[in-house]
Write an enzyme that holds these catalytic residues in place. Structure first.
Site, short mmCIF file in Angstrom:
data_model
loop_
_atom_site.label_atom_id
_atom_site.label_comp_id
_atom_site.label_asym_id
_atom_site.label_seq_id
_atom_site.Cartn_x
_atom_site.Cartn_y
_atom_site.Cartn_z
N CYS A 1 9.00 3.23 6.16
CA CYS A 1 7.80 3.48 5.37
C CYS A 1 6.56 3.30 6.24
CB CYS A 1 7.78 2.50 4.20
SG CYS A 1 6.20 2.29 3.41
N GLU A 2 5.67 4.27 6.17
CA GLU A 2 4.45 4.18 6.99
C GLU A 2 3.47 3.15 6.45
OE1 GLU A 2 1.53 7.67 5.32
OE2 GLU A 2 2.93 8.19 6.90
N HIS A 3 3.62 2.74 5.22
CA HIS A 3 2.68 1.78 4.64
C HIS A 3 3.00 0.34 5.01
CE1 HIS A 3 2.42 5.17 1.57
NE2 HIS A 3 1.35 5.24 2.32
N HIS A 4 4.29 0.01 5.11
CA HIS A 4 4.71 -1.37 5.38
C HIS A 4 5.57 -1.52 6.63
CE1 HIS A 4 4.18 -0.86 0.98
NE2 HIS A 4 3.51 -1.99 1.10
N GLN B 1 8.68 9.35 1.65
CA GLN B 1 9.82 10.17 1.26
C GLN B 1 9.42 11.61 0.92
OE1 GLN B 1 12.40 8.26 -1.56
NE2 GLN B 1 13.24 10.19 -2.29
N HIS C 1 14.11 2.00 -1.12
CA HIS C 1 13.02 1.53 -0.29
C HIS C 1 13.01 0.01 -0.29
CE1 HIS C 1 10.81 5.49 -0.08
NE2 HIS C 1 11.74 5.72 -0.99
N CYS D 1 10.41 -1.73 0.66
CA CYS D 1 9.04 -2.20 0.52
C CYS D 1 8.66 -2.32 -0.95
CB CYS D 1 8.06 -1.28 1.23
SG CYS D 1 8.22 0.46 0.83
#
Length: 139
Positions: A68-71, A109, A137, A139
């Site tokens: 995940c690019e956020h976490h 995703q 996920h 996250c």
């Protein structure tokens, strides 16, 4: 940076089990994000074949692991790809490799599915293409 993260969570980065952790993390990150150095065209190579049939080609349950690019935490699952040929097909073993190119980047995703579909659209120019991703996920 990893050394500092270990300190921030209350660990001793100088204890035996953690001495090599920063270099291990760096190597792991390079492997997990190796898709930035690849393209779908490269992994498909010359595995394109002329074919007149218009029957749907489908490959299900392609294993997928991404971050995940956020976490920067993992997400993983299965990818299902289907396309209707328009004069050419690709070797079936190449479809998981196309998934890998885009999965091994920091991702969401939704974009992952779009990138896979766009790459196959560009290379194959099919009459239609569909990508479904089922993922968990962390996250």
């Amino acid at each position: 940076m990893v050394r500092r993260q270990l300190e921030l969570i209350g660990e001793d980065p100088d204890r035996e089990g953690l001495l090599k952790t920063p270099s291990r993390v760096a190597k792991a990150q390079m492997w997990l994000t190796r898709g930035y150095g690849q393209t779908a065209s490269e992994v498909i190579g010359d595995a394109l074949f002329a074919e007149d049939h218009e029957n749907m080609v489908m490959v299900r349950d392609i294993e997928m692991y991404s971050m995940c690019e956020h976490h920067m935490l993992p997400f993983f699952g299965k990818v299902h790809i289907a396309y209707i040929p328009n004069g050419k097909i690709v070797g079936l073993s190449k479809l998981p490799r196309v998934v890998e190119v885009f999965a091994r980047r920091l991702q969401v995703q939704e974009r992952l599915g779009e990138q896979i579909a766009d790459a196959l659209e560009e290379v194959l120019q099919p009459k239609g293409v569909g990508v479904v991703i089922e993922a968990v996920h962390l996250c």
